[in-house]
Design a protein around this motif. Structure first.
Motif, mmCIF file in Angstrom:
data_model
loop_
_atom_site.group_PDB
_atom_site.id
_atom_site.type_symbol
_atom_site.label_atom_id
_atom_site.label_comp_id
_atom_site.label_asym_id
_atom_site.label_seq_id
_atom_site.Cartn_x
_atom_site.Cartn_y
_atom_site.Cartn_z
ATOM 1 N N PRO A 163 53.706 38.634 44.735
ATOM 2 C CA PRO A 163 54.129 37.369 45.349
ATOM 3 C C PRO A 163 53.416 37.061 46.667
ATOM 4 C CG PRO A 163 55.725 39.065 45.829
ATOM 5 C CD PRO A 163 54.700 39.708 44.937
ATOM 6 N N ALA A 164 52.743 38.068 47.265
ATOM 7 C CA ALA A 164 52.063 37.831 48.541
ATOM 8 C C ALA A 164 50.615 37.438 48.267
ATOM 9 C CB ALA A 164 52.114 39.091 49.403
ATOM 10 N N PRO A 165 50.224 36.206 48.624
ATOM 11 C CA PRO A 165 48.841 35.789 48.364
ATOM 12 C C PRO A 165 47.859 36.574 49.216
ATOM 13 C CG PRO A 165 49.974 34.171 49.714
ATOM 14 C CD PRO A 165 51.009 35.173 49.312
ATOM 15 N N ALA A 166 46.672 36.751 48.665
ATOM 16 C CA ALA A 166 45.599 37.431 49.393
ATOM 17 C C ALA A 166 44.291 36.746 49.036
ATOM 18 C CB ALA A 166 45.550 38.914 49.023
ATOM 19 N N SER A 167 43.277 37.001 49.830
ATOM 20 C CA SER A 167 41.974 36.386 49.582
ATOM 21 C C SER A 167 41.107 37.352 48.783
ATOM 22 C CB SER A 167 41.289 36.040 50.909
ATOM 23 O OG SER A 167 42.036 35.054 51.602
ATOM 24 N N TRP A 168 40.602 36.861 47.667
ATOM 25 C CA TRP A 168 39.757 37.664 46.794
ATOM 26 C C TRP A 168 38.533 36.861 46.360
ATOM 27 C CZ3 TRP A 168 40.721 42.713 45.521
ATOM 28 C CH2 TRP A 168 42.022 43.202 45.712
ATOM 29 N N GLY A 169 37.428 37.538 46.225
ATOM 30 C CA GLY A 169 36.334 36.983 45.444
ATOM 31 C C GLY A 169 36.625 37.281 43.985
ATOM 32 N N ARG A 170 36.346 36.353 43.107
ATOM 33 C CA ARG A 170 36.698 36.576 41.707
ATOM 34 C C ARG A 170 35.986 37.813 41.151
ATOM 35 N NH1 ARG A 170 36.336 31.938 37.106
ATOM 36 N NH2 ARG A 170 34.183 31.824 37.878
ATOM 37 N N GLY A 171 34.738 38.018 41.523
ATOM 38 C CA GLY A 171 34.024 39.199 41.062
ATOM 39 C C GLY A 171 34.645 40.485 41.565
ATOM 40 N N ASP A 172 35.095 40.499 42.830
ATOM 41 C CA ASP A 172 35.737 41.695 43.392
ATOM 42 C C ASP A 172 37.053 41.988 42.679
ATOM 43 O OD1 ASP A 172 33.669 41.854 45.216
ATOM 44 O OD2 ASP A 172 34.730 40.680 46.728
ATOM 45 N N LEU A 173 37.831 40.938 42.436
ATOM 46 C CA LEU A 173 39.102 41.112 41.745
ATOM 47 C C LEU A 173 38.869 41.608 40.320
ATOM 48 C CD1 LEU A 173 42.202 40.759 41.776
ATOM 49 C CD2 LEU A 173 41.838 38.381 41.041
ATOM 50 N N ALA A 174 37.861 41.060 39.670
ATOM 51 C CA ALA A 174 37.551 41.474 38.301
ATOM 52 C C ALA A 174 37.132 42.938 38.256
ATOM 53 C CB ALA A 174 36.452 40.588 37.726
ATOM 54 N N THR A 175 36.325 43.357 39.217
ATOM 55 C CA THR A 175 35.885 44.751 39.261
ATOM 56 C C THR A 175 37.068 45.686 39.438
ATOM 57 O OG1 THR A 175 33.738 44.115 40.168
ATOM 58 C CG2 THR A 175 34.429 46.406 40.481
ATOM 59 N N LEU A 176 38.005 45.307 40.309
ATOM 60 C CA LEU A 176 39.167 46.149 40.580
ATOM 61 C C LEU A 176 40.055 46.295 39.350
ATOM 62 C CD1 LEU A 176 40.852 47.683 42.712
ATOM 63 C CD2 LEU A 176 42.010 45.512 43.204
ATOM 64 N N THR A 177 40.218 45.225 38.573
ATOM 65 C CA THR A 177 41.195 45.251 37.483
ATOM 66 C C THR A 177 40.577 45.528 36.111
ATOM 67 O OG1 THR A 177 41.031 42.843 37.247
ATOM 68 C CG2 THR A 177 42.770 43.706 38.677
ATOM 69 N N THR A 178 39.273 45.308 35.961
ATOM 70 C CA THR A 178 38.650 45.517 34.656
ATOM 71 C C THR A 178 37.480 46.487 34.690
ATOM 72 O OG1 THR A 178 36.959 43.755 34.775
ATOM 73 C CG2 THR A 178 39.198 43.106 34.144
ATOM 74 N N GLY A 179 36.965 46.776 35.882
ATOM 75 C CA GLY A 179 35.792 47.618 35.984
ATOM 76 C C GLY A 179 34.488 46.862 35.889
ATOM 77 N N SER A 180 34.556 45.565 35.583
ATOM 78 C CA SER A 180 33.355 44.740 35.471
ATOM 79 C C SER A 180 33.478 43.529 36.373
ATOM 80 C CB SER A 180 33.163 44.267 34.023
ATOM 81 O OG SER A 180 32.163 43.261 33.941
ATOM 82 N N ALA A 181 32.411 43.214 37.089
ATOM 83 C CA ALA A 181 32.422 42.036 37.955
ATOM 84 C C ALA A 181 32.505 40.744 37.151
ATOM 85 C CB ALA A 181 31.161 42.018 38.829
ATOM 86 N N HIS A 182 32.210 40.823 35.861
ATOM 87 C CA HIS A 182 32.267 39.631 35.003
ATOM 88 C C HIS A 182 33.538 39.569 34.166
ATOM 89 C CE1 HIS A 182 28.146 38.640 36.036
ATOM 90 N NE2 HIS A 182 27.809 39.900 35.798
ATOM 91 N N GLY A 183 34.485 40.459 34.421
ATOM 92 C CA GLY A 183 35.695 40.525 33.612
ATOM 93 C C GLY A 183 36.559 39.278 33.666
ATOM 94 N N LEU A 184 36.430 38.487 34.742
ATOM 95 C CA LEU A 184 37.214 37.258 34.885
ATOM 96 C C LEU A 184 36.333 36.022 34.835
ATOM 97 C CD1 LEU A 184 39.715 38.399 37.666
ATOM 98 C CD2 LEU A 184 40.269 37.900 35.281
ATOM 99 N N ASP A 185 35.162 36.146 34.218
ATOM 100 C CA ASP A 185 34.302 34.979 34.063
ATOM 101 C C ASP A 185 35.029 33.890 33.283
ATOM 102 O OD1 ASP A 185 32.366 36.235 35.462
ATOM 103 O OD2 ASP A 185 30.930 36.432 33.820
ATOM 104 N N ASP A 186 34.569 32.669 33.481
ATOM 105 C CA ASP A 186 35.325 31.504 33.012
ATOM 106 C C ASP A 186 35.545 31.473 31.515
ATOM 107 O OD1 ASP A 186 36.678 29.201 33.921
ATOM 108 O OD2 ASP A 186 35.097 27.924 33.122
#
Length: 414
Positions: A163-186
């Motif tokens: 519930p607490a918002p934070a600032s993320w780059g989409r690539g950084d967030l994808a790397t953290l949760t999927t292991g790939s910087a492209h895991g959250l590509d459009d």
């Protein structure tokens, strides 16, 4: 004879006769529905002479009518006691392909879905999403539409945002949760699943286009990649006083092309003159030639199919009061793109009518330039009903470079 023993050549030749093809197909369907058990009957209708003869030999009884009713237990017994030496299921397996127990497969799939639901609910309960009603609604919606394999990754991703918002780059967030910087590509299922959760969290609809999806990411504190794709421009002279706009004017004054990113378009305020007319082309060669010949007319290049960054720039210019003229390739994909651009921006055709095509086709022939065959399904040109028939009649595709001289003449006059 064991079920896995190979058939001798004569037996296999008999079993694979065309007259038995419908029998095996129908029996296979029935067995796969009945947990591979030879129960019930099958009916074969409209039998021809060859089928009647072959079935009679197989069943050891005369088949004389146009319809045969065959009890599968009897067929199973007959196969076991004949030269085949195995039951119906084993016979169909050796003839191939392997049988599928569809009832068991459905049960296994149902059990797997239940396991995935339980695992997903447990995962959600162990995160910061556990007390958020929308998160449970999101998971329930996911279950109704079929739990995807990415749901656990989606839960981990959303838990970093709520519930607490934070600032993320989409690539950084994808790397953290999927292991790939492209895991959250459009274009990924995971990105769509996460965005559905964000939309529910903010009580908004799911965006229908790429700009809307980027805006929704930013709402949740995630910055999409806005620097890797660019739009090729030339001659843009915004009237604003910022250094970025001054830099664009400076490049235009020196006849230099400029590649603009989505990030720059978001930052820039591209205010042009209200009556400014922008020429839009499909091929970068037109921009290169315009720069080499020191043309000054504003020019935007789609570089093919007009990616999001291209449409974002054109949207911005349209909102600033600009009008557009468009030229592209004379082939069916080119007409499709022209329909898209002209329809979206009410653009006028630029050397894109039937007479332009016919002139260029004739000139190409007179110059003894090898013809490029027009291929693919016909596409009607929304702005000129005579263009598609003319293209189909001549059967020649013309890329934008074929009109380059004429385009440069036009750019010199504007």
């Amino acid at each position: 004879m064991t079920d896995d023993a190979p058939l001798n050549a004569g037996t296999r030749e008999f079993l694979t006769r065309p007259g038995l093809a419908r029998l095996w197909t129908t029996a296979r369907t029935r067995l796969e529905r009945n947990a591979l058990q030879p129960t019930g009957t099958i009916r074969l209708q409209n039998l021809d002479a060859g089928e009647r003869e072959t079935l009679s030999l197989l069943l050891a009884r005369p088949i004389t009518g146009a319809t045969a009713v065959i009890r599968l237990p009897d067929l199973d017994t007959r196969l076991r006691t004949s030269a085949v030496g195995r039951g119906l299921a084993a016979t169909l397996t050796v003839l191939g392909p392997p049988l599928v127990d569809r009832r068991a497969a459905r049960d296994d799939a149902s059990a797997e879905r239940a396991r995935q639901r339980t695992e997903a609910e447990s995962a959600l309960a162990a995160t910061s999403l556990a007390d958020l009603p929308w998160a449970h609604d999101w998971l329930a919606e996911t279950h109704r539409t079929g739990t995807p394999s990415t749901v656990l990754q989606a839960i981990r991703t959303l838990a970093h945002l709520f519930p607490a918002p934070a600032s993320w780059g989409r690539g950084d967030l994808a790397t953290l949760t999927t292991g790939s910087a492209h895991g959250l590509d459009d274009d990924t299922p995971l990105a769509r699943l996460v965005l559905r959760g964000i939309a529910l969290a903010y009580d908004t609809g799911f965006p229908a286009d790429a700009p809307g999806r980027r805006a929704l990411w930013r709402t949740a504190g995630v910055t999409p990649d806005e620097v890797s794709s660019t739009v090729l421009t030339y001659g843009l002279r915004p009237t604003g006083a910022t250094w970025q706009e001054a830099a664009l004017r400076e490049r235009s004054a020196h006849h230099l092309e400029t590649h603009l990113t989505l990030r720059e378009l978001r930052i820039l305020q591209l205010s042009l003159l209200q009556d400014a007319r922008v020429h839009v082309c499909e091929n970068p060669r037109v921009v290169e030639a315009a720069a080499d010949s020191a043309r000054t007319t504003p020019l935007v290049c789609t570089s093919g199919s007009a990616a999001t960054v291209v449409l974002t720039l054109l949207d911005t210019l349209a909102e600033a009061g600009c009008t557009f003229v468009y030229h592209g390739d004379f082939d069916w994909p080119g007409i499709t793109l022209a329909n898209r651009i002209m329809g979206r921006y009410d653009a006028r055709p630029w050397r894109m009518r039937a007479e332009d095509y016919e002139y260029l086709a004739m000139r190409t022939k007179l110059r003894d330039i090898p013809a490029l065959a027009l291929a693919g399904p016909r596409v009607e040109a929304d702005w000129d009903p005579e263009l598609a028939p003319a293209m189909e009649a001549l059967g020649v595709a013309l890329h934008e470079e074929a009109a380059l001289e004429l385009l440069l003449e036009d750019l010199a006059q504007d």
